[in-house]
Motif scaffolding. Sequence first.
Motif, short mmCIF file in Angstrom:
data_model
loop_
_atom_site.label_atom_id
_atom_site.label_comp_id
_atom_site.label_asym_id
_atom_site.label_seq_id
_atom_site.Cartn_x
_atom_site.Cartn_y
_atom_site.Cartn_z
N PRO A 44 -32.23 63.48 40.72
CA PRO A 44 -31.27 63.86 39.69
C PRO A 44 -31.61 63.35 38.28
N ASN A 45 -32.51 62.41 38.14
CA ASN A 45 -32.81 61.86 36.81
C ASN A 45 -33.99 62.53 36.13
N LEU A 46 -34.52 63.59 36.72
CA LEU A 46 -35.64 64.29 36.11
C LEU A 46 -35.15 65.21 35.00
N PRO A 47 -35.98 65.42 33.96
CA PRO A 47 -35.62 66.38 32.92
C PRO A 47 -35.56 67.80 33.50
N LYS A 48 -34.95 68.71 32.77
CA LYS A 48 -34.86 70.11 33.19
C LYS A 48 -36.23 70.76 33.17
N LEU A 52 -28.42 86.69 24.46
CA LEU A 52 -28.65 87.47 25.67
C LEU A 52 -28.45 86.63 26.93
N LEU A 53 -28.88 85.36 26.89
CA LEU A 53 -28.81 84.51 28.08
C LEU A 53 -27.71 83.47 28.03
N SER A 54 -26.87 83.52 26.99
CA SER A 54 -25.77 82.56 26.82
C SER A 54 -26.28 81.11 26.87
N MET A 55 -27.43 80.90 26.24
CA MET A 55 -27.98 79.55 26.16
C MET A 55 -27.38 78.84 24.94
N THR A 56 -27.43 77.53 24.94
CA THR A 56 -26.89 76.72 23.85
C THR A 56 -28.04 76.13 23.05
N ILE A 57 -27.95 76.23 21.73
CA ILE A 57 -28.94 75.58 20.88
C ILE A 57 -28.58 74.10 20.82
N ASP A 63 -27.64 75.25 32.01
CA ASP A 63 -27.41 74.12 32.91
C ASP A 63 -28.68 73.63 33.59
N VAL A 64 -29.63 74.54 33.80
CA VAL A 64 -30.81 74.19 34.60
C VAL A 64 -32.15 74.42 33.92
N PHE A 65 -32.16 74.96 32.71
CA PHE A 65 -33.42 75.36 32.08
C PHE A 65 -33.39 75.05 30.59
N GLN A 66 -34.56 74.68 30.07
CA GLN A 66 -34.69 74.43 28.64
C GLN A 66 -35.81 75.32 28.09
N LEU A 67 -35.51 76.03 27.02
CA LEU A 67 -36.49 76.89 26.36
C LEU A 67 -36.73 76.34 24.96
N VAL A 68 -37.96 75.95 24.71
CA VAL A 68 -38.33 75.43 23.40
C VAL A 68 -39.07 76.54 22.66
#
Length: 141
Positions: free
Chosen positions: A2-6, A26-31, A44-49
Amino acid sequence: MPNLPKSGAVLFAKELPRLATFYERLLSMTIVVAEKDHIVLESDVFQLVLHSLPKQVAKSITITSPPTRRTDVPVKLFFPVPSIADARIKAAALGGRLNPESKEWEARGFRACDGNDPEGNIVQFRENAQVGKMPPNCFPE
């Protein structure tokens, strides 16, 4: 673990704000970070840079309208969406595009459709294969 980054991906962009808006809406992601040279979006589970291309490289890239798909890259991102049909409409309004419904396919419990973002990066969108096959509030046993 549980302590790993996304898990996530880095995508290089010529038009950073436009690409961020596409994925955010489109993906309801948060900046979560918005800097001059990069924007970080999360679910909740993915990070897009999204990272700006170096100026010399950006000058050599032409973004057409509609964008020409970049088919010569070794990676294709895929994202879950509640509805491919809704994603098709949203993507078009945000400068991207999904293939027509006739190009959708199913495998392993999902329905998929390829498309592209406003810069021509090929992206696949996936919905639960049961979408549209059951009445609302009806769950399989």
